[in-house]
Motif scaffolding. Structure first.
Motif, PDB file in Angstrom:
ATOM      1  N   UNK A  90      11.858  17.845  38.388  1.00  0.00           N
ATOM      2  CA  UNK A  90      10.556  17.201  38.563  1.00  0.00           C
ATOM      3  C   UNK A  90      10.446  15.963  37.677  1.00  0.00           C
ATOM      4  N   UNK A  91      10.866  16.085  36.426  1.00  0.00           N
ATOM      5  CA  UNK A  91      10.823  14.940  35.509  1.00  0.00           C
ATOM      6  C   UNK A  91      11.726  13.814  36.007  1.00  0.00           C
ATOM      7  N   UNK A  92      12.867  14.182  36.554  1.00  0.00           N
ATOM      8  CA  UNK A  92      13.783  13.179  37.080  1.00  0.00           C
ATOM      9  C   UNK A  92      13.153  12.461  38.274  1.00  0.00           C
ATOM     10  N   UNK A  93      12.614  13.224  39.204  1.00  0.00           N
ATOM     11  CA  UNK A  93      12.005  12.633  40.400  1.00  0.00           C
ATOM     12  C   UNK A  93      10.847  11.703  40.043  1.00  0.00           C
ATOM     13  N   UNK A  94      10.073  12.093  39.055  1.00  0.00           N
ATOM     14  CA  UNK A  94       8.884  11.308  38.703  1.00  0.00           C
ATOM     15  C   UNK A  94       9.189  10.079  37.852  1.00  0.00           C
ATOM     16  N   UNK A 115      17.674  26.273  27.146  1.00  0.00           N
ATOM     17  CA  UNK A 115      17.817  25.159  28.072  1.00  0.00           C
ATOM     18  C   UNK A 115      16.533  25.022  28.884  1.00  0.00           C
ATOM     19  N   UNK A 116      16.240  23.808  29.225  1.00  0.00           N
ATOM     20  CA  UNK A 116      15.040  23.529  30.006  1.00  0.00           C
ATOM     21  C   UNK A 116      15.254  24.008  31.446  1.00  0.00           C
ATOM     22  N   UNK A 117      14.210  24.551  32.008  1.00  0.00           N
ATOM     23  CA  UNK A 117      14.246  25.038  33.383  1.00  0.00           C
ATOM     24  C   UNK A 117      14.658  23.898  34.321  1.00  0.00           C
ATOM     25  N   UNK A 118      15.524  24.208  35.265  1.00  0.00           N
ATOM     26  CA  UNK A 118      16.033  23.195  36.199  1.00  0.00           C
ATOM     27  C   UNK A 118      14.932  22.563  37.033  1.00  0.00           C
ATOM     28  N   UNK A 163      20.146  10.236  28.876  1.00  0.00           N
ATOM     29  CA  UNK A 163      18.885  10.779  28.357  1.00  0.00           C
ATOM     30  C   UNK A 163      18.543  12.087  29.061  1.00  0.00           C
ATOM     31  N   UNK A 164      18.746  12.145  30.349  1.00  0.00           N
ATOM     32  CA  UNK A 164      18.458  13.397  31.073  1.00  0.00           C
ATOM     33  C   UNK A 164      19.438  14.506  30.670  1.00  0.00           C
ATOM     34  N   UNK A 165      20.655  14.140  30.364  1.00  0.00           N
ATOM     35  CA  UNK A 165      21.612  15.138  29.870  1.00  0.00           C
ATOM     36  C   UNK A 165      21.122  15.694  28.535  1.00  0.00           C
ATOM     37  N   UNK A 166      20.679  14.815  27.662  1.00  0.00           N
ATOM     38  CA  UNK A 166      20.145  15.262  26.360  1.00  0.00           C
ATOM     39  C   UNK A 166      18.922  16.150  26.544  1.00  0.00           C
ATOM     40  N   UNK A 167      18.056  15.754  27.462  1.00  0.00           N
ATOM     41  CA  UNK A 167      16.860  16.551  27.724  1.00  0.00           C
ATOM     42  C   UNK A 167      17.244  17.933  28.245  1.00  0.00           C
ATOM     43  N   UNK A 168      18.224  17.983  29.124  1.00  0.00           N
ATOM     44  CA  UNK A 168      18.653  19.261  29.702  1.00  0.00           C
ATOM     45  C   UNK A 168      19.219  20.198  28.641  1.00  0.00           C
ATOM     46  N   UNK A 169      19.750  19.655  27.573  1.00  0.00           N
ATOM     47  CA  UNK A 169      20.351  20.463  26.525  1.00  0.00           C
ATOM     48  C   UNK A 169      19.333  21.012  25.522  1.00  0.00           C
ATOM     49  N   UNK A 170      18.107  20.525  25.592  1.00  0.00           N
ATOM     50  CA  UNK A 170      17.089  21.013  24.667  1.00  0.00           C
ATOM     51  C   UNK A 170      16.619  22.405  25.073  1.00  0.00           C
ATOM     52  N   UNK A 171      16.266  23.192  24.084  1.00  0.00           N
ATOM     53  CA  UNK A 171      15.801  24.560  24.350  1.00  0.00           C
ATOM     54  C   UNK A 171      14.410  24.573  24.984  1.00  0.00           C
ATOM     55  N   UNK A 204       7.097  12.612  29.123  1.00  0.00           N
ATOM     56  CA  UNK A 204       7.130  11.224  29.575  1.00  0.00           C
ATOM     57  C   UNK A 204       7.350  10.280  28.393  1.00  0.00           C
ATOM     58  N   UNK A 205       6.591  10.473  27.325  1.00  0.00           N
ATOM     59  CA  UNK A 205       6.750   9.628  26.134  1.00  0.00           C
ATOM     60  C   UNK A 205       8.147   9.803  25.535  1.00  0.00           C
ATOM     61  N   UNK A 206       8.625  11.039  25.500  1.00  0.00           N
ATOM     62  CA  UNK A 206       9.957  11.312  24.963  1.00  0.00           C
ATOM     63  C   UNK A 206      11.014  10.579  25.784  1.00  0.00           C
ATOM     64  N   UNK A 207      10.898  10.649  27.110  1.00  0.00           N
ATOM     65  CA  UNK A 207      11.864   9.991  27.982  1.00  0.00           C
ATOM     66  C   UNK A 207      11.893   8.478  27.753  1.00  0.00           C
TER      67      UNK A 207
END
Length: 168
Positions: free
Chosen positions: A9-13, A1-4, A38-46, A53-56
């Motif tokens: 930070x990605x969410x804020x930006x 899982x991605x570090x909180x 999308x952020x839920x999916x990102x959070x589930x990635x290892x 940014x491009x992925x988002x």
């Protein structure tokens, strides 16, 4: 899982800009839903993507387009359902009363109605219906049989099997 902390930070930006970007295809509420997904999916990635940014933006675009299509389909279905379009062909001599048949179908429990529609209009096998509904084949058969019996009763039709008397 991605570090909180990275995720926060990605969410804020980017979250506000992603909602704005998704608004090209969606209203504000759906755009916010798309970005949240999308952020839920990102959070589930290892591990985070190489270019987050491009992925988002790519993921938001895909999600927004998908939700837009779904929303348009749903709206068309709701508009069609709101009309008095007949479910059955207009009455002809020897045919069933379309309005009565529609009322009988609407009176069925959702599970029975779904199975009958999939079986008759969708021309699906009981096994295929079981896959679609997540039920066992025997449950689908029971729902189909109960629904047909209820329809026959509601329509005042004879519930006997006509094949039974052919060779008599």
């Amino acid at each position: 899982m991605i570090d909180r902390a990275i995720l926060a930070d990605l969410f804020d930006r980017h979250a506000a800009q992603l909602v704005l970007y998704a608004r090209q295809w969606l209203d504000r509420a759906l755009a916010e839903d798309a970005v949240q997904e999308i952020y839920v999916r990102l959070a589930q990635q290892r591990t985070p993507p190489a270019n987050p940014k491009a992925w988002l933006y790519r993921a938001t675009r895909n999600q927004a387009i998908s939700l837009s299509r779904s929303s348009r389909r749903r709206q068309r279905h709701e508009e069609f359902a709101a009309t008095d379009e007949p479910w059955f062909e207009p009455d002809a001599p020897g045919w069933i009363d379309g309005a009565a048949a529609r009322a009988a179908m609407e009176s069925l429990p959702d599970s029975q109605r779904e199975v009958i529609v999939l079986r008759i209009w969708g021309q699906m096998t009981l096994k295929e219906i079981a896959t679609v509904t997540g039920s066992s084949t025997s449950t689908v058969f029971d729902q189909y049989r109960a629904g047909l019996t209820a329809l026959r009763t509601a329509m005042g039709a004879n519930c006997e099997n006509p094949r039974k008397h052919r060779n008599a």
